[in-house]
Motif scaffolding. Structure first.
Motif, PDB file in Angstrom:
ATOM      1  N   GLU A 232       0.804  -1.219   0.000  1.00 19.14           N
ATOM      2  CA  GLU A 232       0.000   0.000   0.000  1.00 19.14           C
ATOM      3  C   GLU A 232       0.846   1.284   0.000  1.00 19.14           C
ATOM      4  O   GLU A 232       0.927   1.991   0.990  1.00 19.14           O
ATOM      5  CB  GLU A 232      -0.949  -0.003   1.204  1.00 19.14           C
ATOM      6  CG  GLU A 232      -1.933  -1.145   1.186  1.00 19.14           C
ATOM      7  CD  GLU A 232      -2.887  -1.079   2.376  1.00 19.14           C
ATOM      8  OE1 GLU A 232      -2.481  -0.644   3.463  1.00 19.14           O
ATOM      9  OE2 GLU A 232      -4.049  -1.475   2.193  1.00 19.14           O
ATOM     10  N   PRO A 233       1.479   1.607  -1.130  1.00 14.56           N
ATOM     11  CA  PRO A 233       2.232   2.860  -1.215  1.00 14.56           C
ATOM     12  C   PRO A 233       1.335   4.068  -0.976  1.00 14.56           C
ATOM     13  O   PRO A 233       0.148   4.055  -1.318  1.00 14.56           O
ATOM     14  CB  PRO A 233       2.793   2.848  -2.634  1.00 14.56           C
ATOM     15  CG  PRO A 233       1.950   1.878  -3.378  1.00 14.56           C
ATOM     16  CD  PRO A 233       1.502   0.859  -2.391  1.00 14.56           C
ATOM     17  N   GLU A 234       1.920   5.114  -0.402  1.00 14.62           N
ATOM     18  CA  GLU A 234       1.134   6.273   0.026  1.00 14.62           C
ATOM     19  C   GLU A 234       1.158   7.377  -1.028  1.00 14.62           C
ATOM     20  O   GLU A 234       2.201   7.717  -1.586  1.00 14.62           O
ATOM     21  CB  GLU A 234       1.672   6.799   1.351  1.00 14.62           C
ATOM     22  CG  GLU A 234       0.788   7.849   2.006  1.00 14.62           C
ATOM     23  CD  GLU A 234       1.273   8.224   3.395  1.00 14.62           C
ATOM     24  OE1 GLU A 234       0.646   9.109   4.009  1.00 14.62           O
ATOM     25  OE2 GLU A 234       2.274   7.645   3.855  1.00 14.62           O
ATOM     26  N   VAL A 235      -0.023   7.932  -1.281  1.00 17.05           N
ATOM     27  CA  VAL A 235      -0.192   9.026  -2.230  1.00 17.05           C
ATOM     28  C   VAL A 235      -0.242  10.348  -1.473  1.00 17.05           C
ATOM     29  O   VAL A 235      -0.812  10.434  -0.381  1.00 17.05           O
ATOM     30  CB  VAL A 235      -1.502   8.849  -3.033  1.00 17.05           C
ATOM     31  CG1 VAL A 235      -1.913  10.142  -3.717  1.00 17.05           C
ATOM     32  CG2 VAL A 235      -1.331   7.749  -4.067  1.00 17.05           C
ATOM     33  N   GLU A 236       0.380  11.368  -2.053  1.00 14.61           N
ATOM     34  CA  GLU A 236       0.198  12.719  -1.540  1.00 14.61           C
ATOM     35  C   GLU A 236      -0.095  13.643  -2.710  1.00 14.61           C
ATOM     36  O   GLU A 236       0.219  13.342  -3.859  1.00 14.61           O
ATOM     37  CB  GLU A 236       1.427  13.205  -0.766  1.00 14.61           C
ATOM     38  CG  GLU A 236       2.666  13.434  -1.610  1.00 14.61           C
ATOM     39  CD  GLU A 236       3.828  13.982  -0.801  1.00 14.61           C
ATOM     40  OE1 GLU A 236       3.742  13.960   0.444  1.00 14.61           O
ATOM     41  OE2 GLU A 236       4.804  14.426  -1.411  1.00 14.61           O
ATOM     42  N   GLY A 237      -0.689  14.765  -2.410  1.00 16.32           N
ATOM     43  CA  GLY A 237      -1.009  15.722  -3.456  1.00 16.32           C
ATOM     44  C   GLY A 237      -2.077  16.683  -3.007  1.00 16.32           C
ATOM     45  O   GLY A 237      -2.240  16.933  -1.802  1.00 16.32           O
ATOM     46  N   TRP A 238      -2.833  17.223  -3.955  1.00 15.12           N
ATOM     47  CA  TRP A 238      -3.844  18.214  -3.637  1.00 15.12           C
ATOM     48  C   TRP A 238      -4.786  18.381  -4.823  1.00 15.12           C
ATOM     49  O   TRP A 238      -4.499  17.951  -5.947  1.00 15.12           O
ATOM     50  CB  TRP A 238      -3.207  19.567  -3.284  1.00 15.12           C
ATOM     51  CG  TRP A 238      -2.078  19.948  -4.186  1.00 15.12           C
ATOM     52  CD1 TRP A 238      -0.737  19.806  -3.938  1.00 15.12           C
ATOM     53  CD2 TRP A 238      -2.171  20.510  -5.509  1.00 15.12           C
ATOM     54  NE1 TRP A 238       0.003  20.228  -5.011  1.00 15.12           N
ATOM     55  CE2 TRP A 238      -0.842  20.670  -5.987  1.00 15.12           C
ATOM     56  CE3 TRP A 238      -3.224  20.885  -6.322  1.00 15.12           C
ATOM     57  CZ2 TRP A 238      -0.561  21.194  -7.245  1.00 15.12           C
ATOM     58  CZ3 TRP A 238      -2.957  21.402  -7.591  1.00 15.12           C
ATOM     59  CH2 TRP A 238      -1.625  21.559  -8.024  1.00 15.12           C
ATOM     60  N   ILE A 239      -5.911  19.009  -4.565  1.00 12.18           N
ATOM     61  CA  ILE A 239      -6.864  19.400  -5.606  1.00 12.18           C
ATOM     62  C   ILE A 239      -7.134  20.890  -5.430  1.00 12.18           C
ATOM     63  O   ILE A 239      -7.381  21.357  -4.317  1.00 12.18           O
ATOM     64  CB  ILE A 239      -8.178  18.612  -5.487  1.00 12.18           C
ATOM     65  CG1 ILE A 239      -7.923  17.115  -5.664  1.00 12.18           C
ATOM     66  CG2 ILE A 239      -9.202  19.111  -6.504  1.00 12.18           C
ATOM     67  CD1 ILE A 239      -9.105  16.254  -5.291  1.00 12.18           C
TER      68      ILE A 239
END
Length: 618
Positions: A232-239
């Protein structure tokens, strides 16, 4: 003490989270658009008569002599000294230099004009005119009203069109394009490539809802200490939303193939993202360039993109892709189609350039020395080709000028914003061969800080300066900027700009920085079809010998050597190259000539890359 301060600064950057840049609308290909490509009318205006009066003051908006207004006289007594008609047309996208013989060397102003119809719906939607790139300054007008001005020849921009200004029929769009070079611009006066002018990339009218998804970024977090999570690799970011009015919004992120759906409710315009992907996610790599359909939606808007998930990091002396050591078999590419002597812009152009790189055996390209067309990075995603993307902070920028720094930051932000979801892009570069001084290092360091603020998931680098002869038979890459970059990259031309290729036999390389080291350029000129002995400059045999000696030298590189991108894929136009027998306005360092033929050096580099690929596969 400087290292400690920098470390603290990075901690502040990363804990602050990733930030969105400006008002650029991204992912245009998946929006409701009207293409404005095709034939445009033009007026050549070297004295800028359509912009300034005879006292050299900018004309008022309603001045009938201004070229952003129609040239049709109101009656037979009216005086008009400009006009647009089918006698003078030019194709968009495309540079003007190759379209008309008289424009080959032209640097100045040309006015572009296009008429279009667009039926608005009574739904209160918003409208923008979007440009993939214009070189260099663009002043944009619609129906006699100025929408805005943009500087920067290789990055996208857009201006909002007031709904009341947009007509159902007969919209009159005018763009003043000026590609003159100035000392306080980016790039500056002196470059080693052709200054192609014009509207060089796609143009579109974009329609979006009143509340819409302006941009989003979804990427994998960097591993911790070089170790990828086992599951389960972790996602980061934004909208980033345009909110009107500001009210609670529910935003949904879904990846259908992974059966993943996440919802976020907020009143903020910038929504941070942090979630885990299912364990069965396939990571993107050159050998398996897997892309997933990612959908972002609200109650009023939806956009989607094809995104690959991978990690890239510099860990000690290694470069790690998805936690595994990476060797970059690269090549530098100019955004030019040599056989047509023009700027590259189409899907076919991207296929030609990246296809030639693949024939050479490359898994990586350095897109020099400016951001290339978006079709290049999107195709690189599909093909599994790693990308170094660079802004044109090139040679001798006015490093002490705060306004120039802001221009460079703007171009950096537009480059990162456009491509921050491209898995292929692993390196943001802030410049090339900039001369060492405290002022310059501060300038470049500011750009590195900006890049890391906008995107903490990728590497940041630049082509650094070399201290030749620092020790006997030892060249050191000890440029002070090396303290701040993630990848210590440098250009070297041993045997072309100094001595002969056999100088490589006694030369060794090093750096005081405990970081991966990369040769971002190396090369020699060879005129295709000119054959002589290997000592004869400009012969194919000299270029072939050069790369034989270079490759032998590479076998002695230190253990932090992680790849190279020789200069350059194909011969390209440059006004600096004026040998009347071998150059004639062309830089001849290409492995392909200007007709697409392979030179003898092609096979030397191809063989080396095949060997490296076999070693990696073991």
């Amino acid at each position: 003490m400087r290292i400690t301060t920098y470390t603290l600064l990075l901690l502040l950057i990363f804990t602050a989270g990733i930030k969105a840049q400006g008002n650029l609308i991204t992912n245009i290909k998946n929006r409701k658009t009207l293409s404005l490509n095709g034939s445009w009318h033009y007026i050549v205006d070297p004295y800028e008569t359509g912009f300034y009066d005879y006292r050299y003051k900018e004309l008022k908006e309603d001045n009938g002599d201004a070229y952003w207004n129609t040239g049709i006289p109101a009656n037979k007594t009216a005086k008009k000294e400009h006009g647009y008609n089918d006698k003078y047309t030019i194709e968009v996208p495309g540079d003007w230099n190759h379209q008309k013989p008289e424009f080959l060397f032209y640097e100045g102003t040309i006015w572009y004009q296009k008429t279009f119809d667009y039926k608005k719906q009574p739904n209160g939607n918003k409208y923008y005119v979007y440009f993939g790139a214009i070189n260099y300054r663009a002043d944009v007008y619609l129906n006699g009203k100025k929408l805005g001005m943009h500087k920067g020849g290789f990055t996208p921009f857009n201006f909002e069109v007031p709904a009341a200004l947009l007509k159902d029929t007969g919209n009159f769009l005018v763009v003043k394009v000026d590609n003159k070079r100035y000392a306080d611009e980016v790039p500056t006066l002196n470059t080693d490539w052709w200054n192609y002018g014009g509207i060089t990339r796609d143009v579109a009218l974009v329609e979006v809802p009143t509340t819409f998804i302006r941009d989003f970024m979804i990427q994998l977090k960097k591993p911790h200490n070089g170790v990828m999570p086992s599951k389960e690799p972790e996602v980061e970011g934004w909208i980033k939303l345009d909110h009107q009015p500001l009210a609670a919004q529910t935003v949904t992120v879904s990846i259908p193939e992974l059966k993943l759906t996440k919802q976020f409710t907020t009143t903020d315009s910038l929504i941070p993202l942090n979630f885990k992907l299912p364990a069965q996610v396939k990571l993107w790599s050159p050998l398996a360039p897997k892309l997933y359909r990612v959908i972002v939606s609200t109650s009023t808007d939806k956009t989607e993109d094809e995104i690959g998930f991978r990690t890239i990091e510099a860990f000690g002396k290694k470069l790690l892709l998805n936690g595994k050591p990476l060797f970059m078999s690269g090549i530098c590419i100019h955004g030019e189609i040599p056989q047509d002597v023009r700027r590259a812009y189409s899907q076919q152009d991207a296929a030609q350039l990246l296809g030639q790189a693949r024939q050479l055996g490359c898994n990586m390209v350095r897109l020099a020395h400016y951001p290339h067309d978006e079709k290049m990075t999107r195709l690189a995603d599909s093909l599994g080709i790693l990308v170094w993307s660079e802004i044109p902070v090139y040679w001798t920028i006015d490093f002490g000028n705060a306004e120039v720094l802001n221009k460079a930051k703007s171009q950096l932000g537009e480059m990162i914003t456009r491509d921050h979801n491209r898995a292929s892009v692993i390196i943001w570069s802030v410049g090339n061969e900039t001369p060492i001084s405290t002022t310059r290092t501060n300038f470049m360091h500011n750009l590195i800080i900006k890049a890391k603020q906008l995107d903490s998931t990728r590497l940041v680098s630049a082509a650094l300066e070399v201290n030749y002869g620092a020790l006997k038979n030892q060249n050191m890459v000890d440029d002070p900027l090396g303290e701040f970059v993630d990848l210590v990259a440098f250009n070297e031309y041993l045997g072309w700009y100094g001595g002969l290729p056999d100088k490589c036999r006694t030369t060794n390389w090093g750096t005081p920085y405990n970081k991966p080291m990369f040769i971002s350029e190396t090369g020699a000129e060879g005129k295709s079809g000119f054959h002589a002995d290997s000592l004869t400059r400009f012969s194919e045999e000299f270029q072939e010998w050069y790369f034989k000696e270079q490759i032998d030298m590479l076998k002695r590189m230190p253990d932090n050597f992680v790849g190279l991108s020789p200069w350059v894929l194909a011969d390209f136009r440059s006004p600096k190259r004026n040998n009347p027998l071998y150059q004639e306005g062309w830089n001849r360092k290409g492995f392909y000539d200007d007709k697409g033929n392979k030179k003898k050096a092609f096979y030397i580099l191809q063989k080396y890359y095949k060997q490296k690929s076999a070693e990696t596969a073991k």
